[in-house]
Scaffold this active site. Structure first.
Site, PDB file in Angstrom:
ATOM      1  N   CYS A 173       0.956  -1.022   0.135  1.00 19.98           N
ATOM      2  CA  CYS A 173      -0.086   0.037   0.212  1.00 19.98           C
ATOM      3  C   CYS A 173       0.658   1.193  -0.018  1.00 19.98           C
ATOM      4  O   CYS A 173       0.596   2.220  -0.528  1.00 19.98           O
ATOM      5  CB  CYS A 173      -0.929  -0.132   1.129  1.00 19.98           C
ATOM      6  N   ARG A 226      -7.982  -4.202  -2.732  1.00 21.81           N
ATOM      7  CA  ARG A 226      -7.731  -2.966  -3.526  1.00 21.81           C
ATOM      8  C   ARG A 226      -8.763  -2.834  -4.526  1.00 21.81           C
ATOM      9  O   ARG A 226      -8.664  -3.375  -5.643  1.00 21.81           O
ATOM     10  CB  ARG A 226      -6.439  -3.470  -4.144  1.00 21.81           C
TER      11      ARG A 226
HETATM   12  C1  BEZ Z   1       0.444  -4.396   1.865  1.00 24.25           C
HETATM   13  O1  BEZ Z   1       1.811  -4.949   1.729  1.00 24.25           O
HETATM   14  O2  BEZ Z   1       0.047  -3.652   1.510  1.00 24.25           O
HETATM   15  C2  BEZ Z   1      -0.167  -5.777   2.404  1.00 24.25           C
HETATM   16  C3  BEZ Z   1      -0.058  -6.740   1.971  1.00 24.25           C
HETATM   17  C4  BEZ Z   1      -0.813  -8.107   2.645  1.00 24.25           C
HETATM   18  C5  BEZ Z   1      -2.128  -7.669   2.995  1.00 24.25           C
HETATM   19  C6  BEZ Z   1      -2.408  -6.331   3.147  1.00 24.25           C
HETATM   20  C7  BEZ Z   1      -1.672  -5.379   2.848  1.00 24.25           C
END
Ligand code: BEZ
Length: 215
Positions: free
Chosen positions: A49, A124
């Site tokens: 993110c 997402r």
């Molecule tokens: C992330 O790195 O943004 C992420 C990875 C796994 C689950 C939720 C967020």
């Protein structure tokens, strides 16, 4: 999860009041006359993110030139968003300028952003909404896959050309393997138009015509 009546392509974006890092906002009203991209992320202070926010902010000036606003969303509180964007600014040297919704679940429920098979965080998601408040595209990505932000620039450009010129865009436009940056004529809607297109330059058949944008 309440998944009834989530907006689909062609529907009006539902009216809602949201709490954001820029204060209270009304959607879609506060973006009336502009395109906007509402995108959700699973959570603040997560690595993928963080790279996404960096990439979206880098393209924010380009979106604004295209009369397009951005608004993020996760089920984190405003103070978490603020601490996270402060971290991004301090460490990655990029100031996040667009608002981020602090959702308590109401927005996620209304937009179908929680997919139970994928956990309790928002997936997402990307909603592209036009200046009349109509949903034009919806995309969902899983947690493990960061989005391609150049694709959203391409989509906004494509929608704007399609709306202005009443044409459609081929695969990978403007780099289509068959037709380069040509656009596609919408399907013939009458026998007369179909007949006119047979044998016409740029028409492989009456239902498959491409032409350069300036024609
Ligand atoms: C992330 O790195 O943004 C992420 C990875 C796994 C689950 C939720 C967020």
């Amino acid at each position: 999860m309440e998944s009834k009546n989530i907006p689909l392509i062609g529907d009006k974006f539902p009216k809602m009041e949201v709490n954001t890092t820029h204060g209270k906002m009304s959607l879609p009203g506060d973006f009336k006359g502009k395109w906007f991209i509402l995108f959700s992320h699973p959570g603040d202070f997560t690595p993928v993110c963080t790279t996404e926010f960096y990439s979206f902010q880098k393209r924010y000036p380009q979106f604004r030139e295209m009369n397009t606003e951005l608004i993020g969303l996760s089920m984190d509180q405003v103070h978490s968003h603020l601490k996270w964007t402060e971290w991004i600014e301090e460490n990655l040297k990029v100031k996040i300028e667009f608002p981020i919704i602090a959702d308590t679940g109401a927005v996620s429920g209304a937009l179908g952003l929680i997919h139970p098979g994928s956990g309790t965080n928002t997936v997402r998601a990307v909603f592209i909404v036009d200046p009349k408040g109509t949903v034009r595209a919806i995309l969902y990505y899983p947690a493990e896959l960061g989005r391609n932000f150049d694709e959203f620039v391409r989509m906004i450009k494509a929608f704007q050309v399609a709306d202005e010129k009443h044409v459609a865009m081929p695969a990978d436009w403007p780099n289509n393997e068959l037709f380069g940056d040509d656009v596609i004529l919408p399907p013939a809607s009458t026998e007369k138009v179909a007949a006119e297109r047979r044998g016409k330059e740029g028409c492989l058949d009456w239902w498959l015509c491409h032409l350069p944008l300036e024609k």
